[in-house]
Design an enzyme around this catalytic site. Structure first.
Site, PDB file in Angstrom:
ATOM      1  N   THR A  18       0.771  -1.166  -0.112  1.00 39.34           N
ATOM      2  CA  THR A  18       0.051  -0.044   0.092  1.00 39.34           C
ATOM      3  C   THR A  18       0.850   1.176  -0.172  1.00 39.34           C
ATOM      4  OG1 THR A  18      -1.624  -1.574   0.937  1.00 39.34           O
ATOM      5  CG2 THR A  18      -1.718   1.883   1.254  1.00 39.34           C
ATOM      6  N   THR A  93       1.316  -3.912   4.440  1.00 37.16           N
ATOM      7  CA  THR A  93       1.204  -3.952   5.721  1.00 37.16           C
ATOM      8  C   THR A  93       0.449  -5.956   6.084  1.00 37.16           C
ATOM      9  OG1 THR A  93      -0.801  -2.653   6.072  1.00 37.16           O
ATOM     10  CG2 THR A  93       1.083  -2.047   6.856  1.00 37.16           C
ATOM     11  N   ASP A  94      -0.453  -6.280   4.884  1.00 35.07           N
ATOM     12  CA  ASP A  94      -1.292  -7.373   5.588  1.00 35.07           C
ATOM     13  C   ASP A  94       0.128  -8.728   6.696  1.00 35.07           C
ATOM     14  OD1 ASP A  94      -3.151  -6.408   3.983  1.00 35.07           O
ATOM     15  OD2 ASP A  94      -3.088  -8.063   1.895  1.00 35.07           O
TER      16      ASP A  94
END
Length: 282
Positions: A18, A93-94
């Site tokens: 992201t 960030t996942d």
């Protein structure tokens, strides 16, 4: 005028995610590390030299073991040269809780490796990427961050890779360390470590990694009869069972788990996400 403060240098590795996304509508990882660095207000005034490395441009969910072992090897080689004070990894960030821990298992150098990302992509109001990159670079360059292994820095909080978890799908304060709390915070651009990790860290020999075993993860659910457990174990080299509470499973699981454990390693954990597993309760 010479200030007496040694010049600092940080190597930044971009993995995508992201924080590097751009486009209209459905965004994709498109920004280079140089573009990310150029978009960080105040970074030029820190006096920290930045070395950029475009390593991958993938969403966090698409990263795999091969990507991370290659990254770990590249960082290890760069830190061994001795002319950088630390490294920063920017990614989605996942999977930060998985990737940072994996990097921590392979990291033995004294220089810190900082993993960061963003919850809001650069096209959104209040994008958090620039502030997180700045905080990560400042932490990586600071001598107090040495000998702490891999750290995760977002929202001006510093977390140990072994403890941190993503706890909310969209909140910018999603990263927490439920069993330990943050190691520290950034205060006016300076990392302040309030807690210390144990001196001894468990690490693995990166050079000895030549395969990636398939490990299954089964979450125990209400009314579960164990069928999925048995099916998955037939295709796995190891199995993790996320059990109820402190490690409870339905009675019917016991003979199935005993049978599986005779063939492959089985780890029993709690699905709650924090707190210990117990061995002397019912």
């Amino acid at each position: 005028m010479h200030t007496g403060v040694p010049h600092r240098r940080v190597a930044v590795y971009g993995m995508g995610g992201t924080i590097a996304m751009a486009g209209a509508g459905g965004v994709v990882p498109a920004l280079s590390v140089s573009q990310l660095i150029d978009a960080v207000p105040g970074l030029g005034g820190t006096g920290i030299d930045i070395e950029v490395n475009d390593f991958r441009r993938l969403p966090g969910a698409s990263l795999g073991f091969a990507d991370l072992t290659a990254l770990a090897a590249e960082i290890e080689k760069r830190l061994e040269a001795g002319d950088v004070d630390g490294a920063v990894v920017t990614q989605g960030t996942d999977t930060i809780e998985e990737t940072s821990y994996l990097l921590d298992l392979f990291h033995t150098a004294p220089q810190p490796v900082i993993v960061t990302g963003a919850m809001r992509n650069p096209t959104l109001a209040g994008a958090d990427g620039p502030a997180n990159v700045l905080a990560a670079v400042q932490t990586a360059a600071h001598p107090d961050a040495r000998n702490h292994g891999v750290l995760v820095v977002l929202g001006d909080e510093i977390h140990a890779a072994r403890h941190v978890r993503k706890t909310h799908a969209t909140s910018c304060s999603t990263f927490q360390s439920p069993n330990a709390g943050p190691l520290g915070h950034l205060v006016e651009g300076v990392p302040k470590l309030l807690n210390r990790l144990p001196a001894a860290r468990f690490t693995l020999d990166l050079a000895a990694v030549n395969s990636h075993p398939r490990v299954g993860l089964v979450t125990v659910t209400f009314g579960d009869d164990g069928a999925f457990l048995r099916d998955m174990s037939e295709r796995a080299d190891g199995l993790v069972v996320a059990a109820f509470g402190v490690g409870h499973v339905p009675e019917g699981f016991v003979p199935i788990l005993s049978e599986i454990a005779a063939r492959i390693p089985v780890v029993l954990a709690s699905r709650t996400g924090s707190g210990p597993g117990l061995s002397s309760t019912y």
